[in-house]
Write a protein that holds these residues in place. Structure first.
Motif, PDB file in Angstrom:
ATOM      1  N   HIS A   1     -11.637  17.274  -2.703  1.00 15.34           N
ATOM      2  CA  HIS A   1     -11.184  16.953  -1.354  1.00 15.34           C
ATOM      3  C   HIS A   1     -12.220  17.434  -0.341  1.00 15.34           C
ATOM      4  CE1 HIS A   1      -6.567  16.498  -2.059  1.00 15.34           C
ATOM      5  NE2 HIS A   1      -7.290  15.720  -2.828  1.00 15.34           N
ATOM      6  N   ASP A   2     -12.615  16.558   0.554  1.00 18.73           N
ATOM      7  CA  ASP A   2     -13.562  16.989   1.574  1.00 18.73           C
ATOM      8  C   ASP A   2     -12.937  16.931   2.972  1.00 18.73           C
ATOM      9  OD1 ASP A   2     -13.370  14.297   1.992  1.00 18.73           O
ATOM     10  OD2 ASP A   2     -15.418  13.820   1.388  1.00 18.73           O
ATOM     11  N   THR A   3     -11.639  16.647   3.033  1.00 16.27           N
ATOM     12  CA  THR A   3     -10.932  16.642   4.304  1.00 16.27           C
ATOM     13  C   THR A   3      -9.464  16.829   4.039  1.00 16.27           C
ATOM     14  OG1 THR A   3     -10.330  15.351   6.270  1.00 16.27           O
ATOM     15  CG2 THR A   3     -10.734  14.126   4.245  1.00 16.27           C
ATOM     16  N   GLU A   4      -8.753  17.407   4.981  1.00 14.05           N
ATOM     17  CA  GLU A   4      -7.310  17.576   4.844  1.00 14.05           C
ATOM     18  C   GLU A   4      -6.558  16.462   5.561  1.00 14.05           C
ATOM     19  OE1 GLU A   4      -5.822  21.484   5.653  1.00 14.05           O
ATOM     20  OE2 GLU A   4      -7.683  22.425   5.012  1.00 14.05           O
ATOM     21  N   SER A   5      -7.249  15.525   6.126  1.00 19.22           N
ATOM     22  CA  SER A   5      -6.601  14.452   6.873  1.00 19.22           C
ATOM     23  C   SER A   5      -5.958  13.448   5.926  1.00 19.22           C
ATOM     24  CB  SER A   5      -7.627  13.720   7.741  1.00 19.22           C
ATOM     25  OG  SER A   5      -8.216  14.595   8.661  1.00 19.22           O
ATOM     26  N   ALA A   6      -4.821  12.909   6.356  1.00 24.62           N
ATOM     27  CA  ALA A   6      -4.216  11.782   5.648  1.00 24.62           C
ATOM     28  C   ALA A   6      -5.036  10.542   5.993  1.00 24.62           C
ATOM     29  CB  ALA A   6      -2.766  11.606   6.080  1.00 24.62           C
ATOM     30  N   ILE A   7      -5.428   9.785   4.983  1.00 27.59           N
ATOM     31  CA  ILE A   7      -6.290   8.630   5.207  1.00 27.59           C
ATOM     32  C   ILE A   7      -5.801   7.449   4.378  1.00 27.59           C
ATOM     33  CG2 ILE A   7      -8.336  10.041   5.647  1.00 27.59           C
ATOM     34  CD1 ILE A   7      -9.247   9.338   2.762  1.00 27.59           C
ATOM     35  N   TYR A   8      -6.326   6.274   4.703  1.00 32.12           N
ATOM     36  CA  TYR A   8      -6.183   5.167   3.770  1.00 32.12           C
ATOM     37  C   TYR A   8      -7.511   4.439   3.681  1.00 32.12           C
ATOM     38  CZ  TYR A   8      -5.619   1.388   7.315  1.00 32.12           C
ATOM     39  OH  TYR A   8      -5.803   0.478   8.330  1.00 32.12           O
ATOM     40  N   LEU A   9      -7.747   3.885   2.490  1.00 33.43           N
ATOM     41  CA  LEU A   9      -8.993   3.173   2.214  1.00 33.43           C
ATOM     42  C   LEU A   9      -8.701   1.698   1.985  1.00 33.43           C
ATOM     43  CD1 LEU A   9      -9.991   6.069   1.812  1.00 33.43           C
ATOM     44  CD2 LEU A   9     -11.262   5.309  -0.188  1.00 33.43           C
ATOM     45  N   GLU A  10      -9.590   0.857   2.457  1.00 34.43           N
ATOM     46  CA  GLU A  10      -9.521  -0.577   2.203  1.00 34.43           C
ATOM     47  C   GLU A  10     -10.812  -1.022   1.529  1.00 34.43           C
ATOM     48  OE1 GLU A  10      -6.626  -2.574   5.605  1.00 34.43           O
ATOM     49  OE2 GLU A  10      -8.771  -2.975   5.600  1.00 34.43           O
ATOM     50  N   TYR A  11     -10.662  -1.810   0.496  1.00 33.19           N
ATOM     51  CA  TYR A  11     -11.831  -2.344  -0.201  1.00 33.19           C
ATOM     52  C   TYR A  11     -11.601  -3.833  -0.417  1.00 33.19           C
ATOM     53  CZ  TYR A  11     -15.472  -2.931  -3.772  1.00 33.19           C
ATOM     54  OH  TYR A  11     -16.569  -3.346  -4.477  1.00 33.19           O
ATOM     55  N   THR A  12     -12.554  -4.635   0.008  1.00 37.73           N
ATOM     56  CA  THR A  12     -12.420  -6.088  -0.110  1.00 37.73           C
ATOM     57  C   THR A  12     -13.482  -6.686  -1.025  1.00 37.73           C
ATOM     58  OG1 THR A  12     -13.683  -6.373   1.933  1.00 37.73           O
ATOM     59  CG2 THR A  12     -11.267  -6.361   2.108  1.00 37.73           C
ATOM     60  N   GLY A  13     -14.112  -5.837  -1.827  1.00 38.91           N
ATOM     61  CA  GLY A  13     -15.046  -6.346  -2.818  1.00 38.91           C
ATOM     62  C   GLY A  13     -16.495  -6.010  -2.560  1.00 38.91           C
ATOM     63  N   ASP A  14     -17.325  -6.348  -3.527  1.00 38.24           N
ATOM     64  CA  ASP A  14     -18.757  -6.049  -3.493  1.00 38.24           C
ATOM     65  C   ASP A  14     -19.473  -6.865  -2.422  1.00 38.24           C
ATOM     66  OD1 ASP A  14     -21.240  -4.987  -4.478  1.00 38.24           O
ATOM     67  OD2 ASP A  14     -21.569  -6.920  -5.460  1.00 38.24           O
ATOM     68  N   LYS A  15     -20.335  -6.200  -1.657  1.00 40.04           N
ATOM     69  CA  LYS A  15     -21.066  -6.884  -0.576  1.00 40.04           C
ATOM     70  C   LYS A  15     -22.571  -6.979  -0.864  1.00 40.04           C
ATOM     71  CE  LYS A  15     -17.422  -7.229   2.119  1.00 40.04           C
ATOM     72  NZ  LYS A  15     -16.434  -6.523   1.264  1.00 40.04           N
ATOM     73  N   ASN A  16     -23.119  -6.035  -1.648  1.00 41.51           N
ATOM     74  CA  ASN A  16     -24.578  -6.022  -1.863  1.00 41.51           C
ATOM     75  C   ASN A  16     -24.995  -6.568  -3.225  1.00 41.51           C
ATOM     76  OD1 ASN A  16     -23.898  -4.005  -3.643  1.00 41.51           O
ATOM     77  ND2 ASN A  16     -24.745  -2.332  -2.406  1.00 41.51           N
ATOM     78  N   GLY A  17     -24.042  -7.040  -4.005  1.00 41.66           N
ATOM     79  CA  GLY A  17     -24.381  -7.702  -5.255  1.00 41.66           C
ATOM     80  C   GLY A  17     -24.522  -6.807  -6.464  1.00 41.66           C
TER      81      GLY A  17
ATOM     82  N   VAL B   1      -9.920   4.926   7.004  1.00 42.68           N
ATOM     83  CA  VAL B   1      -9.180   5.002   8.266  1.00 42.68           C
ATOM     84  C   VAL B   1      -8.278   6.225   8.245  1.00 42.68           C
ATOM     85  CG1 VAL B   1      -7.587   3.822   9.824  1.00 42.68           C
ATOM     86  CG2 VAL B   1      -9.168   2.486   8.404  1.00 42.68           C
ATOM     87  N   LYS B   2      -8.355   7.063   9.262  1.00 45.94           N
ATOM     88  CA  LYS B   2      -7.467   8.216   9.369  1.00 45.94           C
ATOM     89  C   LYS B   2      -6.086   7.752   9.842  1.00 45.94           C
ATOM     90  CE  LYS B   2     -10.650  12.063  10.102  1.00 45.94           C
ATOM     91  NZ  LYS B   2     -10.958  13.244  10.946  1.00 45.94           N
ATOM     92  N   LEU B   3      -5.063   8.322   9.220  1.00 48.20           N
ATOM     93  CA  LEU B   3      -3.691   8.021   9.614  1.00 48.20           C
ATOM     94  C   LEU B   3      -3.222   9.014  10.670  1.00 48.20           C
ATOM     95  CD1 LEU B   3      -2.247   7.409   6.030  1.00 48.20           C
ATOM     96  CD2 LEU B   3      -2.625   5.665   7.780  1.00 48.20           C
ATOM     97  N   LYS B   4      -2.314   8.568  11.509  1.00 46.02           N
ATOM     98  CA  LYS B   4      -1.747   9.464  12.521  1.00 46.02           C
ATOM     99  C   LYS B   4      -0.771  10.439  11.886  1.00 46.02           C
ATOM    100  CE  LYS B   4      -2.168   6.041  16.224  1.00 46.02           C
ATOM    101  NZ  LYS B   4      -1.432   5.216  17.217  1.00 46.02           N
ATOM    102  N   GLY B   5      -0.040   9.951  10.882  1.00 42.61           N
ATOM    103  CA  GLY B   5       0.952  10.783  10.213  1.00 42.61           C
ATOM    104  C   GLY B   5       0.405  11.408   8.949  1.00 42.61           C
ATOM    105  N   ASP B   6       1.337  11.799   8.040  1.00 40.06           N
ATOM    106  CA  ASP B   6       0.946  12.542   6.838  1.00 40.06           C
ATOM    107  C   ASP B   6       0.692  11.650   5.627  1.00 40.06           C
ATOM    108  OD1 ASP B   6       3.489  11.761   6.105  1.00 40.06           O
ATOM    109  OD2 ASP B   6       4.350  13.786   6.097  1.00 40.06           O
ATOM    110  N   GLY B   7       0.870  10.334   5.756  1.00 39.89           N
ATOM    111  CA  GLY B   7       0.594   9.433   4.653  1.00 39.89           C
ATOM    112  C   GLY B   7       1.703   9.318   3.631  1.00 39.89           C
ATOM    113  N   ASP B   8       2.841   9.956   3.879  1.00 38.89           N
ATOM    114  CA  ASP B   8       3.988   9.852   2.984  1.00 38.89           C
ATOM    115  C   ASP B   8       4.384   8.386   2.826  1.00 38.89           C
ATOM    116  OD1 ASP B   8       6.939   9.763   2.285  1.00 38.89           O
ATOM    117  OD2 ASP B   8       6.621  11.933   2.209  1.00 38.89           O
ATOM    118  N   PHE B   9       4.773   7.982   1.613  1.00 42.39           N
ATOM    119  CA  PHE B   9       5.106   6.572   1.385  1.00 42.39           C
ATOM    120  C   PHE B   9       6.289   6.104   2.218  1.00 42.39           C
ATOM    121  CE2 PHE B   9       7.865   8.666  -1.773  1.00 42.39           C
ATOM    122  CZ  PHE B   9       9.046   7.949  -1.685  1.00 42.39           C
ATOM    123  N   ARG B  10       7.075   7.052   2.741  1.00 40.67           N
ATOM    124  CA  ARG B  10       8.228   6.704   3.571  1.00 40.67           C
ATOM    125  C   ARG B  10       7.892   6.601   5.056  1.00 40.67           C
ATOM    126  NH1 ARG B  10      11.230  11.671   0.757  1.00 40.67           N
ATOM    127  NH2 ARG B  10       9.138  12.429   1.221  1.00 40.67           N
TER     128      ARG B  10
END
Length: 337
Positions: A87-103, A115-124
């Motif tokens: 872990h390099d941060t204590e922030s709740a985050i989400y990641l998006e990946y849409t595929g390979d761009k450089n081949g 993207v940092k979340l405003k809340g704690d990232g709980d699924f609820r």
């Protein structure tokens, strides 16, 4: 083992210690059965720290092979900065990946949106629910202590899913109802023991169920099941029946309070009995809804003093034979007779 497992899950819930991370080999063994389900889909892993999650690893490295549309992974805010060294941060985050761009067909950091979340990232949380609405399929290892609540959310938002749980989850009234209604079933690679990565401070009384490799602590858990509503080949395979009831009636005693015969092993289900049978909970892992029908124990009570069971299983003291209680039983009828 079941008692020990339940005690550990209770401790996890009380201490908010539900950090069980799935091994990549276990993910690969199960996911290979569902490749046709993922083409053009958005996958959401909403109970994973993407910095160490093997679910994120699997889907990001197989993004093109699966022909995914998008991968989203959320991270619950870490309250313990020393939980995992990666872990390099204590922030709740989400990641998006849409595929390979450089081949190079590798998910490089610059290709992954963080993207940092405003809340704690709980699924609820509302933030996580909005991401859930965007997803087509949810694949993850949810908090075992919140399994019922987690599945209820997936059903509420009508999502396809493939998640990890424990065999005991099948006996929960909320889960068994969904099994009976064919809204949820088991995956392919079920049972046995699986190892999960856990925090260093995770404690368990049985030393043989803890190991350390390369400085990382692991916890073994038995009777681990995959739960899904994605169709798979196994679900359409008949159980091969070879035993007979007639002529061997003494092997199949009747329950005291239910009009059903008892079956001690799935392999002992008779080929010629058209009545109601009580079978072990392990039957659900082999259940083909085209071969058998699951029915409610409430429909076959022979003693009106037996209370209605919301779960519809043969369970508790009323599930006795000649006064001796049995283990939990699922009631079934053979649809082929």
């Amino acid at each position: 083992m079941a008692k020990s497992l339940n005690n550990n899950l209770k401790k996890a819930k009380a201490g908010k210690n539900d950090e069980f991370y799935t091994e990549l080999t276990d993910i690969e063994k199960e996911l290979r059965h569902y490749k046709n389900h993922f083409k053009g889909k958005t996958v959401f892993c909403n109970c994973d720290d993407p910095r160490i999650s093997n679910f994120f690893h699997y889907f990001s490295y197989n993004f093109e092979a699966l022909e995914l549309k998008k991968l989203i992974t959320t991270c619950y805010k870490n309250q313990d900065k020393d939980l995992f060294s990666k872990h390099d941060t204590e922030s709740a985050i989400y990641l998006e990946y849409t595929g390979d761009k450089n081949g190079d067909r590798i998910p490089n950091p610059e290709e992954i949106g963080i993207v940092k979340l405003k809340g704690d990232g709980d699924f609820r949380s509302q933030e996580s629910i909005e991401l859930l609405k965007e997803a087509d399929i949810v694949v993850t290892n949810p908090p075992f202590s919140l399994f019922r609540e987690y599945v209820a959310q997936l059903i509420e938002y009508d999502k396809k899913f493939l998640i990890i749980g424990n065999q005991n989850n099948l006996t929960y009234k909320e889960i068994f109802k969904l099994v009976k209604e064919n809204k949820i079933w088991t995956g392919v690679d079920n049972g046995g023991t699986k190892w999960f990565k856990v925090p260093d401070h995770y404690e368990i009384e049985t030393e043989t169920r803890i190991k350390t490799e390369n400085g990382q602590k692991y916890f073994s858990m038995g009777s681990v099941y995959w739960f899904t509503n994605l169709d798979n080949r196994k679900r359409h395979e008949d159980i091969i029946l070879y035993k007979t009831y007639y002529g061997n009636e003494t092997e199949y005693p009747t329950f005291d309070n239910y009009d059903a015969i008892n079956i001690n092993k799935v392999a002992d289900i008779p080929i010629d009995f058209k009545g109601v049978m009580g079978v072990p909970i392990t039957f659900i892992d082999k259940y083909n809804p085209e071969q058998f029908e699951i029915i409610s124990s409430n429909d076959v009570r022979v003693n009106e003093s037996v209370p209605i069971k919301e779960h519809g299983l043969i369970k508790d003291k009323e599930g006795a034979i000649n006064g001796k209680p049995t283990y939990v039983r699922v009631l079934i009828k053979n649809k082929r007779i």
